[in-house]
Design an enzyme around this catalytic site. Sequence first.
Site: not given
Ligand code: NAD
Length: 484
Positions: A51, A178, A182, A235, A240
């Site tokens: 966004r 993920h 591994k 979770d 996993h």
């Molecule tokens: P985050 O909150 O850091 O980032 C979310 C992203 O989504 C941002 O770039 C934001 O701008 C974008 N976003 C939010 N609303 C939006 C919209 N309406 N339109 C377009 N873009 C939009 O989240 P994250 O930690 O990067 O996680 C992202 C996904 O990955 C989630 O589903 C999370 O469950 C999954 N995940 C994350 C991790 C991790 O280590 N961070 C691990 C496993 C899974």
Amino acid sequence: MVSRVIPVDPFDLVIFGGTGDLARRKILPGLLRRFHAGQMTADSRVIGAARSDLGAEGWRSLIREGIEEFAPALAADRDTLEAFLERLDYVSIDATGDGGWDRLCDLMRPGAVRAFYFSVAPSLFGPLAERLHAHRIADRESRIVVEKPFGRDLASARALNRTLAEHFDESQIYRIDHYLGKETVQNLMAVRFGNLLFEPLWNNHYVDHIQITVAETVGVEGRGDYYDKAGAMRDMVQNHLMQLLCLIAMEPPSRFEADAVRDEKLKVIRALKPVRPHHIVRGQYDGTPSAPSYREEVGNPRSFTETYIALRVEIANWRWSGVPFYLRTGKKLRARHSEIAVVFKDLPHSIFEGDDRPHRNILAIRLQPNEGIDLTVTIKEPGPGGMRLTDVPLDMTFAKALGNGAEDVPDAYERLVMDVIRGNQTLFMRGDEVEAAWAWTDPLIAGWEARNDVPKLYDPGSSGPDDAMMLLHREGRRWRDIRA
Ligand code: NAD
């Protein structure tokens, strides 16, 4: 040993959520490593979509900072880093709105593999799929990658599968776990199915039990809102640990090919017995004078959410009947330590006089840290003093065995993204697998909710609640140590 890198076809990879934590910490550093290795070639591009109104330069700066922070060794090669950053573009897009889509459409190049990584909240998967389709950005060859969590129960996972299926064929959907990317997890399959040695012993005649441990030292780390509604079962276990269980327990597939492997994994999930309440131990980390408890951290003084869970699971088939699989995972434990341990049965009889200790072969597959496999074998203690026996590990640490530094073992995300580009779904979960896993998980959660089960408190830095130790002790077994 120098590994041979085969470049993948030119691609346009769009990362929705490109400014998020996952993109900055894992996906982009992983892609840089693949670029550095020559697997991602200079005619490929990565397009961030989120966004924020950043522009290409703004996103490049954000990613440069992320790489400097999370992959400093890679950032040191400035020329490669800058060449990689030139491959990056950005489009400001709202998943639920209409702005930005035409520009994204214009950026797509004919002939390049198109992949769309949904690194956003699951509530946006549907709107993204819909718009990619409506704006004709995705074609029949395009792939979408979806992150966890994939649903929070069977009903929501089904709904998500249905939504994605409206716009994409199952062969285009890559549900990421993920753990499957591994190195060790793949080596588990290589060791099992590439050696004659283990498979004849891989059954209830020779295996006493199997332990799967995923222990973390961190707490909920700012994910409290999500975590308090999920807990360790949703979770970690449903995805996993369940995937690891499948790989260790499945029958040999006829080929190492996506559907052959996934068919066998699905059979394991469907053969899981319901788990009895006394075979489930839920825990929650307590506070210390210097650190808040879980409840304080998430600001919910009455939270019954588990940050630890141990389960005794059984598989109802000929191979595994009677062999317990003990699964455990938790936060704020003694060490960051993940492994699968196959504990073989005791010898039927010892010929060595005075040797009254049991000697068990244990095949331990370490996922982290220090990925590798070791096999505990019994040998004679060196030196004089008669035939005294001792157990030692035959260690195969990948970094050592393959002559690489540990940093050369590819990270799960980079391997999985390259698999997406190659169109290889073997290490991704199929829709029916995810649904079957929820179908097994849902009644367990409903059971403890109906019982108003309160998780047992455990000390941070410990190995979990005492009741989890008892789960094995009362059957004459013990957990392996959680250690770094
Ligand atoms: P985050 O909150 O850091 O980032 C979310 C992203 O989504 C941002 O770039 C934001 O701008 C974008 N976003 C939010 N609303 C939006 C919209 N309406 N339109 C377009 N873009 C939009 O989240 P994250 O930690 O990067 O996680 C992202 C996904 O990955 C989630 O589903 C999370 O469950 C999954 N995940 C994350 C991790 C991790 O280590 N961070 C691990 C496993 C899974």
